[in-house]
Design a protein around this motif. Sequence first.
Motif, PDB file in Angstrom:
ATOM      1  N   GLN A  14      53.545  30.979  38.084  1.00 18.03           N
ATOM      2  CA  GLN A  14      54.180  29.852  38.754  1.00 18.03           C
ATOM      3  C   GLN A  14      54.156  30.077  40.258  1.00 18.03           C
ATOM      4  N   MET A  15      54.056  28.976  40.993  1.00 22.08           N
ATOM      5  CA  MET A  15      54.093  29.042  42.447  1.00 22.08           C
ATOM      6  C   MET A  15      55.344  29.794  42.903  1.00 22.08           C
ATOM      7  N   GLY A  16      55.172  30.672  43.873  1.00 23.90           N
ATOM      8  CA  GLY A  16      56.282  31.439  44.406  1.00 23.90           C
ATOM      9  C   GLY A  16      56.484  32.786  43.745  1.00 23.90           C
ATOM     10  N   GLN A  17      55.818  33.006  42.628  1.00 27.69           N
ATOM     11  CA  GLN A  17      55.940  34.281  41.934  1.00 27.69           C
ATOM     12  C   GLN A  17      55.009  35.317  42.549  1.00 27.69           C
ATOM     13  N   GLU A  18      55.354  36.572  42.330  1.00 30.24           N
ATOM     14  CA  GLU A  18      54.512  37.682  42.767  1.00 30.24           C
ATOM     15  C   GLU A  18      53.514  38.022  41.657  1.00 30.24           C
ATOM     16  N   VAL A  19      52.304  38.334  42.043  1.00 24.77           N
ATOM     17  CA  VAL A  19      51.321  38.807  41.064  1.00 24.77           C
ATOM     18  C   VAL A  19      50.665  40.082  41.585  1.00 24.77           C
ATOM     19  N   ILE A  20      50.296  40.921  40.662  1.00 22.87           N
ATOM     20  CA  ILE A  20      49.546  42.139  40.991  1.00 22.87           C
ATOM     21  C   ILE A  20      48.273  42.145  40.155  1.00 22.87           C
ATOM     22  N   LEU A  21      47.169  42.201  40.846  1.00 22.98           N
ATOM     23  CA  LEU A  21      45.871  42.286  40.190  1.00 22.98           C
ATOM     24  C   LEU A  21      45.405  43.739  40.269  1.00 22.98           C
ATOM     25  N   ARG A  22      44.892  44.217  39.158  1.00 25.16           N
ATOM     26  CA  ARG A  22      44.555  45.641  39.070  1.00 25.16           C
ATOM     27  C   ARG A  22      43.068  45.862  38.922  1.00 25.16           C
ATOM     28  N   CYS A  23      42.644  46.972  39.487  1.00 22.79           N
ATOM     29  CA  CYS A  23      41.232  47.331  39.483  1.00 22.79           C
ATOM     30  C   CYS A  23      41.143  48.841  39.295  1.00 22.79           C
ATOM     31  N   VAL A  24      40.168  49.265  38.526  1.00 18.53           N
ATOM     32  CA  VAL A  24      39.839  50.688  38.438  1.00 18.53           C
ATOM     33  C   VAL A  24      38.428  50.846  38.978  1.00 18.53           C
ATOM     34  N   PRO A  25      38.297  51.379  40.189  1.00 11.39           N
ATOM     35  CA  PRO A  25      36.960  51.554  40.780  1.00 11.39           C
ATOM     36  C   PRO A  25      36.187  52.662  40.069  1.00 11.39           C
ATOM     37  N   ILE A  26      34.930  52.779  40.391  1.00 10.50           N
ATOM     38  CA  ILE A  26      34.105  53.871  39.879  1.00 10.50           C
ATOM     39  C   ILE A  26      34.644  55.180  40.447  1.00 10.50           C
ATOM     40  N   SER A  27      34.710  56.194  39.620  1.00 11.12           N
ATOM     41  CA  SER A  27      35.550  57.359  39.912  1.00 11.12           C
ATOM     42  C   SER A  27      35.163  58.121  41.174  1.00 11.12           C
ATOM     43  N   ASN A  28      33.908  58.201  41.533  1.00 13.59           N
ATOM     44  CA  ASN A  28      33.550  58.975  42.726  1.00 13.59           C
ATOM     45  C   ASN A  28      33.408  58.103  43.968  1.00 13.59           C
ATOM     46  N   HIS A  29      33.786  56.830  43.856  1.00  9.28           N
ATOM     47  CA  HIS A  29      33.728  55.947  45.015  1.00  9.28           C
ATOM     48  C   HIS A  29      35.008  56.060  45.825  1.00  9.28           C
ATOM     49  N   LEU A  30      34.870  55.907  47.135  1.00  8.09           N
ATOM     50  CA  LEU A  30      36.022  56.070  48.023  1.00  8.09           C
ATOM     51  C   LEU A  30      36.299  54.824  48.856  1.00  8.09           C
ATOM     52  N   TYR A  31      35.427  53.841  48.772  1.00 11.58           N
ATOM     53  CA  TYR A  31      35.600  52.597  49.538  1.00 11.58           C
ATOM     54  C   TYR A  31      35.858  51.476  48.540  1.00 11.58           C
ATOM     55  N   PHE A  32      36.873  50.669  48.799  1.00 13.44           N
ATOM     56  CA  PHE A  32      37.267  49.627  47.852  1.00 13.44           C
ATOM     57  C   PHE A  32      37.422  48.298  48.576  1.00 13.44           C
ATOM     58  N   TYR A  33      37.170  47.248  47.826  1.00 14.95           N
ATOM     59  CA  TYR A  33      37.155  45.909  48.414  1.00 14.95           C
ATOM     60  C   TYR A  33      37.824  44.926  47.461  1.00 14.95           C
ATOM     61  N   TRP A  34      38.351  43.846  48.039  1.00 15.71           N
ATOM     62  CA  TRP A  34      38.717  42.652  47.279  1.00 15.71           C
ATOM     63  C   TRP A  34      38.019  41.456  47.907  1.00 15.71           C
ATOM     64  N   TYR A  35      37.464  40.632  47.024  1.00 17.49           N
ATOM     65  CA  TYR A  35      36.873  39.361  47.398  1.00 17.49           C
ATOM     66  C   TYR A  35      37.506  38.289  46.507  1.00 17.49           C
ATOM     67  N   ARG A  36      37.406  37.033  46.928  1.00 13.86           N
ATOM     68  CA  ARG A  36      37.845  35.972  46.040  1.00 13.86           C
ATOM     69  C   ARG A  36      36.876  34.797  46.122  1.00 13.86           C
ATOM     70  N   GLN A  37      36.890  34.003  45.040  1.00 18.31           N
ATOM     71  CA  GLN A  37      36.068  32.803  45.013  1.00 18.31           C
ATOM     72  C   GLN A  37      36.916  31.657  44.463  1.00 18.31           C
ATOM     73  N   ILE A  38      37.267  30.738  45.363  1.00 17.93           N
ATOM     74  CA  ILE A  38      37.903  29.505  44.924  1.00 17.93           C
ATOM     75  C   ILE A  38      36.838  28.665  44.231  1.00 17.93           C
ATOM     76  N   LEU A  39      37.222  27.984  43.165  1.00 14.62           N
ATOM     77  CA  LEU A  39      36.266  27.250  42.348  1.00 14.62           C
ATOM     78  C   LEU A  39      35.389  26.334  43.200  1.00 14.62           C
ATOM     79  N   GLY A  40      34.084  26.517  43.042  1.00 12.02           N
ATOM     80  CA  GLY A  40      33.140  25.665  43.757  1.00 12.02           C
ATOM     81  C   GLY A  40      32.872  26.079  45.184  1.00 12.02           C
TER      82      GLY A  40
END
Lengths: 117, 113
Positions: A14-40
């Motif tokens: 719901q709007m106004g709520q907090e969300v946490i998105l989780r990721c497990v990167p490849i184990s020997n990687h040290l650089y991490f990124y988030w990207y997003r794609q709004i539909l279309g």
Amino acid sequence: EPEVTQTPSHQVTQMGQEVILRCVPISNHLYFYWYRQILGQKVEFLVSFYNNEISEKSEIFDDQFSVERPDGSNFTLKIRSTKLEDSAMYFCASSEVGTSGFYNEQFFGPGTRLTVL
Amino acid sequence: GNSVTQMEGPVTLSEEAFLTINCTYTATGYPSLFWYVQYPGEGLQLLLKATKADDKGSNKGFEATYRKETTSFHLEKGSVQVSDSAVYFCALSPNSGNTPLVFGKGTRLSVIA
């Protein structure tokens, strides 16, 4: 073959709520990124993270967003108070640390689809 | 600024048809160029790349040539298969190392038998 994983695959909130998105990167990687794609629309860079701090962020990544590496394996994106326009597919990626003059391939997870109602 | 423009989809082809997905870019300096592919239910996978002008990236029968004079990096494949059905993203990296990628909107390809 090692891969980036993301959970959940789909999150409805719901709007106004907090969300946490989780990721497990490849184990020997040290650089991490988030990207997003709004539909279309285009896949957009949000933030990169290295050595326990933000390396680079876009103008999209405002005070509502935060990232954290809470332990040795997870990398999280938190949205404090979700808005309708935060509805998008969120991709996590990881890479090895770059060598000057060479591109380091970013490996992407399958994405989390966030729907804000 | 840096940007990538690729042809709108969806693209629907018959098996063994020739594929072209156009991609043009705007960048300062000399970016590296990439094509990523996303199969249903999976993440973005690097398909091919080219790091300097006139380089040709190739993989799995796909090719793309870095054309500085036309600022283009069109994806081609001579004979598509049903298994090539996916979304294809053109992208650039303005610099080397760990700089963020700049993506196009993606083009959905459907190949029918």
